[in-house]
Enzyme design. Structure first.
Site, PDB file in Angstrom:
ATOM      1  N   LYS A 125       0.279  -3.483  10.346  1.00  0.00           N
ATOM      2  CA  LYS A 125       1.418  -4.405  10.322  1.00  0.00           C
ATOM      3  C   LYS A 125       2.170  -4.331  11.649  1.00  0.00           C
ATOM      4  CE  LYS A 125       1.662  -4.284   5.301  1.00  0.00           C
ATOM      5  NZ  LYS A 125       2.181  -3.678   4.067  1.00  0.00           N
ATOM      6  N   GLN A 173       6.842   0.140   2.379  1.00  0.00           N
ATOM      7  CA  GLN A 173       5.472   0.205   1.878  1.00  0.00           C
ATOM      8  C   GLN A 173       5.439   0.882   0.512  1.00  0.00           C
ATOM      9  OE1 GLN A 173       2.889  -1.254   3.441  1.00  0.00           O
ATOM     10  NE2 GLN A 173       1.345  -0.552   1.992  1.00  0.00           N
ATOM     11  N   ASP A 209       8.565  -9.106   1.898  1.00  0.00           N
ATOM     12  CA  ASP A 209       7.557  -8.962   0.834  1.00  0.00           C
ATOM     13  C   ASP A 209       7.766  -9.983  -0.285  1.00  0.00           C
ATOM     14  OD1 ASP A 209       5.562  -6.979   1.065  1.00  0.00           O
ATOM     15  OD2 ASP A 209       7.036  -5.369   0.808  1.00  0.00           O
TER      16      ASP A 209
HETATM   17  N1  GUN Z   1       1.377  -1.794  -1.032  1.00  0.00           N
HETATM   18  C1  GUN Z   1       0.248  -2.511  -1.312  1.00  0.00           C
HETATM   19  N2  GUN Z   1       0.453  -3.826  -1.074  1.00  0.00           N
HETATM   20  C2  GUN Z   1       1.727  -3.938  -0.631  1.00  0.00           C
HETATM   21  C3  GUN Z   1       2.511  -5.040  -0.201  1.00  0.00           C
HETATM   22  O1  GUN Z   1       2.081  -6.205  -0.209  1.00  0.00           O
HETATM   23  N3  GUN Z   1       3.776  -4.743   0.204  1.00  0.00           N
HETATM   24  C4  GUN Z   1       4.273  -3.467   0.184  1.00  0.00           C
HETATM   25  N4  GUN Z   1       5.519  -3.287   0.571  1.00  0.00           N
HETATM   26  N5  GUN Z   1       3.572  -2.434  -0.205  1.00  0.00           N
HETATM   27  C5  GUN Z   1       2.290  -2.672  -0.602  1.00  0.00           C
END
Ligand code: GUN
Length: 299
Positions: A55, A99, A122
């Site tokens: 990311k 995350q 998100d």
């Molecule tokens: N963990 C697995 N997929 C995601 C996601 O799309 N966003 C976040 N914040 N954590 C994740």
């Protein structure tokens, strides 16, 4: 024997981020600042660490500022709360992502609720969940994996999905429920199937569009798929791969790709399908958030 079109999520994501890099230059020229994405990781889960690194790398590639806060697994909840509050109050930060999963001693819902909705890239905050549910796409931030999944379906089927039968397997807040809302907006007839669904293979056989988001390796078999259907495989499961050598592993989806690709009209691979789209849509959301915060139209 039919050979499905393989939907190249990696290429479609790269095209999105290339275009976003150009739009970012315009944003910087107008505001004097680059959009900024702050990502928080608590703990040392290796898969999460890879996602977070990717990311950050993609953010920098499109010309954003990237902040990464990597915290030890035993970080107290109130320390994380303070960090989020600081990010919320920092005008230089446009998008915040924590995350998941978080360590057990931290209340995930409480942390998500704390992120300012306009910075919640998100799309997990209840305000954004509500806006999506109410069809308010002007103000909502839309969860990245569902948004990416719909773009991939459209890449195979064209922009008009109206009247198609969509079956989503999995009812999670992160994928199943929001992708159902998005497909409903596209005028699909939407079924959300789950672990208690009766005659699941028959339900899936009715689908023009299958979205597999259960987190069970290769659970969906080729003979569940209607001939010519479009299959979007959201699953990313690491499994043993003794054929590659001792102790080796590989990634597979929730769909048995070898079988399904003989029947489907189009199918996403794992890896290289939905995964890259999630990151590309995260960048789109960060850009959208930054534009809204600066009162700019999202060009
Ligand atoms: N963990 C697995 N997929 C995601 C996601 O799309 N966003 C976040 N914040 N954590 C994740």
């Amino acid at each position: 024997m039919n050979d499905a079109q393989i939907i190249d999520g990696k290429a479609i994501a790269a095209d999105l981020t290339d275009k976003l890099a150009v739009r970012t230059k315009v944003f910087v020229a107008k505001t004097g600042n680059a959009p900024c994405l702050a990502v928080v990781l608590v703990g040392d889960d290796p898969a999460s660490a890879v996602y977070v690194r990717n990311k950050g790398k993609t953010a920098e590639k499109v010309g954003f500022k990237s902040i990464q806060k990597i915290l030890p697994a035993d970080t107290p909840e109130d320390k994380l709360i303070k960090i989020i509050n600081d990010f919320n109050n920092d005008d230089g930060i446009n998008g915040i992502l924590v995350q998941l999963p978080l360590p057990d001693h931290i209340d995930e819902g409480k942390i998500i609720d704390l992120i300012a909705p306009e910075k919640d890239v998100d799309g997990f905050h209840p305000i954004n969940v509500g806006r999506l549910g109410a069809g308010d796409f002007v103000n909502a931030l839309i969860p990245c994996t569902p948004a990416g999944s719909v773009i991939l379906a459209k890449s195979a089927l064209g922009d008009n999905l109206s009247g198609m039968n969509a079956v989503i397997i999995g009812r999670s807040n992160i994928v199943g429920k929001p992708v159902a809302q998005l497909l409903l907006k596209e005028n699909c007839t939407v079924t959300i199937a789950h672990s208690r669904t009766k005659d699941l293979p028959d339900v899936v056989r009715s689908a023009d569009i299958v979205v597999a988001a259960v987190g069970r390796p290769e659970m969906i078999k080729g003979d569940w798929i209607k001939s010519g259907a479009t299959v979007i495989d959201v699953g990313i499961n690491r499994v043993d791969a003794p054929e590659k050598g001792d102790g080796k592993t590989k990634l597979v989806g929730d769909v048995n790709f070898g079988e399904a690709s003989q029947v489907a009209g189009a199918i996403t691979p794992v890896p290289g399908g939905v995964g890259p789209m999630t990151i590309a849509l995260l960048m789109e959301n960060t850009f959208t958030a930054a534009c809204r915060q600066h009162g700019l139209s999202i060009a």
